[in-house]
Design a protein around this motif. Structure first.
Motif, PDB file in Angstrom:
ATOM      1  N   ALA A 128      50.423  33.434  48.787  1.00 49.14           N
ATOM      2  CA  ALA A 128      51.308  34.508  49.255  1.00 49.14           C
ATOM      3  C   ALA A 128      50.657  35.298  50.385  1.00 49.14           C
ATOM      4  CB  ALA A 128      51.661  35.434  48.096  1.00 49.14           C
ATOM      5  N   GLN A 129      49.352  35.563  50.259  1.00 49.74           N
ATOM      6  CA  GLN A 129      48.642  36.302  51.306  1.00 49.74           C
ATOM      7  C   GLN A 129      48.577  35.501  52.605  1.00 49.74           C
ATOM      8  OE1 GLN A 129      44.821  37.462  49.699  1.00 49.74           O
ATOM      9  NE2 GLN A 129      45.751  38.461  47.925  1.00 49.74           N
ATOM     10  N   TYR A 187      55.006  25.396  48.684  1.00 49.31           N
ATOM     11  CA  TYR A 187      55.299  26.763  49.116  1.00 49.31           C
ATOM     12  C   TYR A 187      55.169  26.877  50.636  1.00 49.31           C
ATOM     13  CZ  TYR A 187      55.097  28.317  44.231  1.00 49.31           C
ATOM     14  OH  TYR A 187      55.339  28.496  42.895  1.00 49.31           O
ATOM     15  N   THR A 193      45.283  29.900  44.673  1.00 51.27           N
ATOM     16  CA  THR A 193      46.116  30.520  43.646  1.00 51.27           C
ATOM     17  C   THR A 193      47.413  31.021  44.288  1.00 51.27           C
ATOM     18  OG1 THR A 193      45.094  32.684  44.009  1.00 51.27           O
ATOM     19  CG2 THR A 193      44.061  31.237  42.369  1.00 51.27           C
ATOM     20  N   ASN A 194      48.364  31.395  43.467  1.00 48.21           N
ATOM     21  CA  ASN A 194      49.639  31.893  43.990  1.00 48.21           C
ATOM     22  C   ASN A 194      49.456  33.134  44.861  1.00 48.21           C
ATOM     23  OD1 ASN A 194      51.119  29.872  42.777  1.00 48.21           O
ATOM     24  ND2 ASN A 194      51.652  31.089  40.968  1.00 48.21           N
ATOM     25  N   SER A 195      48.538  33.998  44.467  1.00 49.26           N
ATOM     26  CA  SER A 195      48.315  35.214  45.260  1.00 49.26           C
ATOM     27  C   SER A 195      47.704  34.889  46.612  1.00 49.26           C
ATOM     28  CB  SER A 195      47.411  36.185  44.490  1.00 49.26           C
ATOM     29  OG  SER A 195      46.140  35.617  44.248  1.00 49.26           O
ATOM     30  N   VAL A 196      46.780  33.925  46.639  1.00 47.71           N
ATOM     31  CA  VAL A 196      46.167  33.513  47.905  1.00 47.71           C
ATOM     32  C   VAL A 196      47.212  32.873  48.812  1.00 47.71           C
ATOM     33  CG1 VAL A 196      44.519  31.918  48.963  1.00 47.71           C
ATOM     34  CG2 VAL A 196      43.847  33.255  46.963  1.00 47.71           C
TER      35      VAL A 196
END
Length: 315
Positions: free
Chosen positions: A145-146, A64, A140-143
Protein backbone atom coordinates in the motif's frame (compact mmCIF):
# COMPACT_ATOMS: atom_id res chain seq x y z
CA UNK A 1 -1.49 48.33 -40.06
CA UNK A 2 -5.11 47.35 -39.44
CA UNK A 3 -5.98 44.82 -36.79
CA UNK A 4 -9.25 43.91 -38.42
CA UNK A 5 -7.98 40.63 -39.85
CA UNK A 6 -6.21 39.44 -36.74
CA UNK A 7 -7.63 37.46 -33.89
CA UNK A 8 -6.61 37.73 -30.26
CA UNK A 9 -5.75 34.30 -28.89
CA UNK A 10 -4.15 35.58 -25.70
CA UNK A 11 -6.85 33.84 -23.68
CA UNK A 12 -8.60 31.28 -25.94
CA UNK A 13 -11.61 29.40 -24.62
CA UNK A 14 -11.08 26.45 -26.95
CA UNK A 15 -8.36 24.71 -28.93
CA UNK A 16 -8.86 23.05 -32.30
CA UNK A 17 -7.45 19.53 -32.71
CA UNK A 18 -6.71 18.91 -36.38
CA UNK A 19 -6.38 15.15 -36.06
CA UNK A 20 -3.65 13.83 -38.35
CA UNK A 21 -2.68 16.59 -40.81
CA UNK A 22 -2.06 15.21 -44.28
CA UNK A 23 -4.19 12.13 -43.64
CA UNK A 24 -7.60 13.78 -43.22
CA UNK A 25 -9.05 11.76 -46.10
CA UNK A 26 -8.09 8.55 -44.28
CA UNK A 27 -9.58 9.50 -40.90
CA UNK A 28 -12.54 7.15 -41.29
CA UNK A 29 -10.28 4.22 -42.13
CA UNK A 30 -7.81 5.11 -39.38
CA UNK A 31 -10.67 5.08 -36.89
CA UNK A 32 -11.04 1.30 -37.36
CA UNK A 33 -7.69 0.26 -35.79
CA UNK A 34 -7.95 3.05 -33.22
CA UNK A 35 -11.42 1.88 -32.18
CA UNK A 36 -10.33 -1.78 -32.14
CA UNK A 37 -7.35 -0.98 -29.91
CA UNK A 38 -9.59 1.07 -27.61
CA UNK A 39 -12.23 -1.65 -27.25
CA UNK A 40 -9.67 -4.43 -26.72
CA UNK A 41 -7.85 -2.32 -24.11
CA UNK A 42 -11.04 -1.45 -22.21
CA UNK A 43 -12.32 -5.03 -22.21
CA UNK A 44 -8.95 -6.60 -21.38
CA UNK A 45 -8.17 -4.29 -18.48
CA UNK A 46 -11.72 -4.53 -17.11
CA UNK A 47 -11.62 -8.34 -17.21
CA UNK A 48 -8.31 -8.47 -15.33
CA UNK A 49 -9.60 -6.06 -12.70
CA UNK A 50 -12.81 -8.09 -12.31
CA UNK A 51 -11.03 -11.46 -12.06
CA UNK A 52 -8.49 -10.23 -9.50
CA UNK A 53 -11.27 -8.65 -7.42
CA UNK A 54 -13.42 -11.79 -7.47
CA UNK A 55 -10.68 -14.36 -6.82
CA UNK A 56 -9.20 -14.30 -3.27
CA UNK A 57 -6.19 -16.41 -4.31
CA UNK A 58 -5.03 -13.51 -6.50
CA UNK A 59 -5.00 -11.04 -3.61
CA UNK A 60 -1.22 -10.78 -3.43
CA UNK A 61 1.44 -8.08 -3.99
CA UNK A 62 2.00 -8.73 -7.70
CA UNK A 63 -1.69 -8.62 -8.50
CA UNK A 64 -2.22 -5.54 -6.35
CA UNK A 65 0.44 -3.78 -8.44
CA UNK A 66 -1.20 -5.14 -11.59
CA UNK A 67 -4.54 -3.68 -10.48
CA UNK A 68 -2.97 -0.24 -10.02
CA UNK A 69 -1.53 -0.56 -13.53
CA UNK A 70 -4.94 -1.59 -14.89
CA UNK A 71 -6.75 1.31 -13.20
CA UNK A 72 -4.09 3.70 -14.52
CA UNK A 73 -4.60 2.38 -18.04
CA UNK A 74 -8.38 2.72 -17.72
CA UNK A 75 -8.03 6.36 -16.61
CA UNK A 76 -5.76 7.02 -19.59
CA UNK A 77 -8.20 5.30 -21.95
CA UNK A 78 -11.07 7.35 -20.58
CA UNK A 79 -9.29 10.67 -20.98
CA UNK A 80 -7.96 10.42 -24.54
CA UNK A 81 -9.35 7.91 -27.12
CA UNK A 82 -13.02 9.07 -26.97
CA UNK A 83 -11.97 12.51 -28.24
CA UNK A 84 -9.79 10.92 -30.93
CA UNK A 85 -12.73 8.86 -32.19
CA UNK A 86 -15.05 11.89 -32.15
CA UNK A 87 -12.56 13.68 -34.41
CA UNK A 88 -12.43 10.71 -36.79
CA UNK A 89 -16.19 10.08 -36.89
CA UNK A 90 -17.89 13.42 -36.27
CA UNK A 91 -15.15 15.95 -37.10
CA UNK A 92 -15.59 17.26 -33.53
CA UNK A 93 -12.32 19.12 -33.30
CA UNK A 94 -13.02 21.75 -30.65
CA UNK A 95 -11.87 21.09 -27.10
CA UNK A 96 -12.24 23.41 -24.14
CA UNK A 97 -8.93 24.75 -22.87
CA UNK A 98 -9.54 23.39 -19.37
CA UNK A 99 -10.46 19.98 -20.81
CA UNK A 100 -7.33 20.08 -22.98
CA UNK A 101 -5.05 20.84 -20.05
CA UNK A 102 -6.80 18.20 -17.93
CA UNK A 103 -6.24 15.67 -20.69
CA UNK A 104 -2.58 16.70 -20.88
CA UNK A 105 -2.22 16.23 -17.13
CA UNK A 106 -3.73 12.75 -17.07
CA UNK A 107 -1.59 11.60 -20.00
CA UNK A 108 1.65 12.54 -18.25
CA UNK A 109 0.42 11.55 -14.79
CA UNK A 110 -0.66 8.07 -15.95
CA UNK A 111 2.60 7.56 -17.84
CA UNK A 112 4.63 8.32 -14.74
CA UNK A 113 2.46 6.15 -12.49
CA UNK A 114 2.76 3.31 -15.00
CA UNK A 115 6.55 3.63 -14.97
CA UNK A 116 6.61 3.56 -11.16
CA UNK A 117 4.42 0.43 -11.09
CA UNK A 118 6.86 -1.31 -13.42
CA UNK A 119 9.60 -0.61 -10.87
CA UNK A 120 7.40 -2.02 -8.10
CA UNK A 121 6.65 -5.15 -10.13
CA UNK A 122 10.33 -5.60 -10.92
CA UNK A 123 11.05 -5.39 -7.19
CA UNK A 124 8.32 -7.97 -6.56
CA UNK A 125 9.94 -10.36 -9.05
CA UNK A 126 13.37 -9.70 -7.55
CA UNK A 127 12.23 -10.60 -4.03
CA UNK A 128 10.23 -13.62 -5.24
CA UNK A 129 13.21 -15.10 -7.12
CA UNK A 130 16.27 -13.87 -5.25
CA UNK A 131 14.92 -13.97 -1.68
CA UNK A 132 11.79 -16.18 -1.76
CA UNK A 133 11.91 -17.18 1.92
CA UNK A 134 11.46 -13.57 3.00
CA UNK A 135 8.88 -12.64 0.35
CA UNK A 136 5.88 -12.60 2.66
CA UNK A 137 7.73 -10.62 5.34
CA UNK A 138 9.16 -8.03 2.93
CA UNK A 139 6.10 -7.42 0.75
CA UNK A 140 3.38 -7.18 3.36
CA UNK A 141 0.05 -5.55 2.56
CA UNK A 142 1.10 -2.35 4.32
CA UNK A 143 4.36 -2.17 2.36
CA UNK A 144 2.49 -2.76 -0.92
CA UNK A 145 0.00 0.00 0.00
CA UNK A 146 2.85 2.40 0.82
CA UNK A 147 4.63 1.65 -2.46
CA UNK A 148 1.41 2.10 -4.42
CA UNK A 149 0.61 5.38 -2.67
CA UNK A 150 4.16 6.67 -3.23
CA UNK A 151 3.99 5.83 -6.94
CA UNK A 152 0.61 7.54 -7.38
CA UNK A 153 1.66 10.64 -5.43
CA UNK A 154 4.92 10.88 -7.37
CA UNK A 155 3.12 10.80 -10.70
CA UNK A 156 0.38 13.17 -9.56
CA UNK A 157 2.66 15.80 -8.06
CA UNK A 158 5.53 15.87 -10.57
CA UNK A 159 3.21 16.37 -13.54
CA UNK A 160 0.91 18.88 -11.87
CA UNK A 161 3.00 21.81 -13.05
CA UNK A 162 2.45 21.13 -16.77
CA UNK A 163 -1.20 22.29 -17.01
CA UNK A 164 -0.59 25.21 -14.63
CA UNK A 165 2.33 26.50 -16.69
CA UNK A 166 0.46 25.97 -19.98
CA UNK A 167 -2.56 27.81 -18.58
CA UNK A 168 -0.49 30.95 -18.01
CA UNK A 169 0.96 31.07 -21.54
CA UNK A 170 -0.47 33.59 -24.02
CA UNK A 171 -1.57 32.09 -27.35
CA UNK A 172 -1.40 35.08 -29.66
CA UNK A 173 -1.21 33.56 -33.15
CA UNK A 174 -3.40 30.46 -33.32
CA UNK A 175 -5.30 27.97 -31.20
CA UNK A 176 -4.96 25.11 -33.69
CA UNK A 177 -3.17 22.00 -32.42
CA UNK A 178 -1.95 19.71 -35.23
CA UNK A 179 -2.58 16.57 -33.19
CA UNK A 180 -5.25 14.09 -32.10
CA UNK A 181 -4.94 15.01 -28.43
CA UNK A 182 -3.44 17.72 -26.25
CA UNK A 183 0.20 16.74 -26.51
CA UNK A 184 2.42 18.91 -24.31
CA UNK A 185 4.97 19.70 -27.00
CA UNK A 186 2.25 20.53 -29.54
CA UNK A 187 0.66 22.96 -27.07
CA UNK A 188 4.07 24.46 -26.24
CA UNK A 189 4.58 25.37 -29.90
CA UNK A 190 1.44 27.52 -29.87
CA UNK A 191 2.59 29.72 -26.99
CA UNK A 192 3.85 33.24 -27.63
CA UNK A 193 5.99 33.14 -24.52
CA UNK A 194 9.20 31.77 -23.13
CA UNK A 195 8.54 28.03 -22.80
CA UNK A 196 12.00 27.15 -21.52
CA UNK A 197 10.71 26.51 -17.99
CA UNK A 198 8.42 23.76 -19.24
CA UNK A 199 11.07 22.34 -21.58
CA UNK A 200 13.75 22.34 -18.89
CA UNK A 201 11.35 20.81 -16.39
CA UNK A 202 10.47 17.94 -18.72
CA UNK A 203 14.12 17.37 -19.62
CA UNK A 204 15.72 17.72 -16.19
CA UNK A 205 12.99 16.50 -13.85
CA UNK A 206 10.67 14.12 -15.68
CA UNK A 207 13.29 12.40 -17.86
CA UNK A 208 15.63 11.66 -14.92
CA UNK A 209 12.66 10.14 -13.08
CA UNK A 210 12.03 7.77 -15.99
CA UNK A 211 15.78 7.22 -16.23
CA UNK A 212 15.95 6.19 -12.57
CA UNK A 213 13.00 3.86 -13.11
CA UNK A 214 14.76 2.19 -16.02
CA UNK A 215 17.95 1.95 -13.94
CA UNK A 216 16.19 0.24 -11.02
CA UNK A 217 14.34 -2.11 -13.39
CA UNK A 218 17.62 -2.99 -15.12
CA UNK A 219 19.38 -3.63 -11.81
CA UNK A 220 16.49 -5.83 -10.61
CA UNK A 221 16.48 -7.92 -13.76
CA UNK A 222 20.26 -8.22 -13.77
CA UNK A 223 20.05 -9.81 -10.34
CA UNK A 224 17.07 -11.91 -11.42
CA UNK A 225 18.93 -13.25 -14.47
CA UNK A 226 21.94 -14.09 -12.32
CA UNK A 227 19.67 -16.02 -9.97
CA UNK A 228 17.95 -17.79 -12.88
CA UNK A 229 21.19 -18.96 -14.49
CA UNK A 230 22.40 -20.27 -11.14
CA UNK A 231 19.43 -22.66 -10.88
CA UNK A 232 20.48 -26.32 -11.08
CA UNK A 233 18.16 -27.60 -13.83
CA UNK A 234 17.16 -26.37 -17.27
CA UNK A 235 13.45 -26.81 -16.50
CA UNK A 236 13.72 -24.66 -13.39
CA UNK A 237 15.54 -21.94 -15.33
CA UNK A 238 12.98 -22.01 -18.15
CA UNK A 239 10.01 -21.89 -15.76
CA UNK A 240 11.44 -19.01 -13.73
CA UNK A 241 12.39 -17.04 -16.84
CA UNK A 242 8.89 -17.55 -18.23
CA UNK A 243 7.43 -16.03 -15.07
CA UNK A 244 9.33 -12.79 -15.63
CA UNK A 245 9.22 -12.63 -19.43
CA UNK A 246 5.72 -11.10 -19.59
CA UNK A 247 6.78 -8.19 -17.40
CA UNK A 248 9.92 -7.69 -19.49
CA UNK A 249 7.97 -7.56 -22.78
CA UNK A 250 5.43 -5.12 -21.34
CA UNK A 251 8.25 -2.83 -20.23
CA UNK A 252 9.78 -2.89 -23.72
CA UNK A 253 6.36 -2.19 -25.27
CA UNK A 254 5.94 0.89 -23.07
CA UNK A 255 9.40 2.45 -22.88
CA UNK A 256 10.69 2.01 -26.44
CA UNK A 257 7.77 3.62 -28.35
CA UNK A 258 7.42 6.31 -25.68
CA UNK A 259 11.13 7.18 -25.84
CA UNK A 260 11.12 7.15 -29.63
CA UNK A 261 8.05 9.41 -29.75
CA UNK A 262 9.59 11.85 -27.25
CA UNK A 263 12.86 12.04 -29.20
CA UNK A 264 11.29 12.63 -32.60
CA UNK A 265 9.01 15.33 -31.14
CA UNK A 266 11.95 17.10 -29.52
CA UNK A 267 14.65 16.56 -32.13
CA UNK A 268 13.12 14.96 -35.25
CA UNK A 269 12.69 18.16 -37.23
CA UNK A 270 12.85 16.40 -40.60
CA UNK A 271 10.34 13.68 -39.72
CA UNK A 272 6.93 13.96 -41.39
CA UNK A 273 4.28 15.46 -39.11
CA UNK A 274 1.77 12.64 -39.56
CA UNK A 275 4.47 10.14 -38.62
CA UNK A 276 5.10 12.15 -35.43
CA UNK A 277 1.42 12.00 -34.56
CA UNK A 278 0.94 8.33 -35.39
CA UNK A 279 3.95 7.37 -33.27
CA UNK A 280 2.72 9.48 -30.36
CA UNK A 281 -0.70 7.84 -30.51
CA UNK A 282 0.67 4.32 -30.78
CA UNK A 283 2.94 4.90 -27.78
CA UNK A 284 -0.13 6.09 -25.88
CA UNK A 285 -2.69 3.44 -26.91
CA UNK A 286 -0.76 0.23 -27.60
CA UNK A 287 0.64 -0.39 -24.07
CA UNK A 288 -2.83 -0.35 -22.38
CA UNK A 289 -3.93 -2.89 -24.99
CA UNK A 290 -0.87 -5.11 -24.60
CA UNK A 291 -0.78 -5.11 -20.79
CA UNK A 292 -3.88 -7.29 -20.26
CA UNK A 293 -3.08 -9.49 -23.26
CA UNK A 294 0.47 -10.27 -22.17
CA UNK A 295 -0.30 -10.57 -18.47
CA UNK A 296 -3.48 -12.53 -19.18
CA UNK A 297 -1.66 -15.05 -21.34
CA UNK A 298 1.40 -15.42 -19.12
CA UNK A 299 -0.41 -15.28 -15.76
CA UNK A 300 -1.89 -18.77 -15.58
CA UNK A 301 -3.98 -17.90 -12.53
CA UNK A 302 -5.87 -15.11 -14.34
CA UNK A 303 -6.47 -17.29 -17.40
CA UNK A 304 -7.73 -20.22 -15.30
CA UNK A 305 -10.05 -18.02 -13.22
CA UNK A 306 -11.46 -16.39 -16.35
CA UNK A 307 -12.22 -19.79 -17.94
CA UNK A 308 -13.80 -20.99 -14.71
CA UNK A 309 -16.00 -17.91 -14.52
CA UNK A 310 -17.11 -18.25 -18.16
CA UNK A 311 -17.85 -21.97 -17.68
CA UNK A 312 -19.75 -21.32 -14.44
CA UNK A 313 -21.88 -18.63 -16.11
CA UNK A 314 -22.58 -20.95 -19.02
CA UNK A 315 -21.28 -18.46 -21.57
Amino acid sequence: MSDSNTTDFSNPSTFILLGIPGLEAAHTWLSIPFCAIYVIAILGNSIILFIVKKEPSLHGPLYYFLCILVVTDLVLLTSTPPKMLSIFWFNSREINVSACLTQMYFIHCCSMIESGIFVAMAFDHYVAICDPLRYSTILTNSVVAQIGLAVVLRGSMLTLCFPFIARRWPYCTTNIIPHLYCHLIAVEKLACADIRISSYYSLFVVLPVFGLDVFFITMSYTQILRAIFSLPTKDARFKTFGTCSSHFFVILAVYLPGLFSFLIHRFGYNVLLHFHILMANMSLLVPPMLNPIIYGVRAKEIWVRLLQFITHQGI
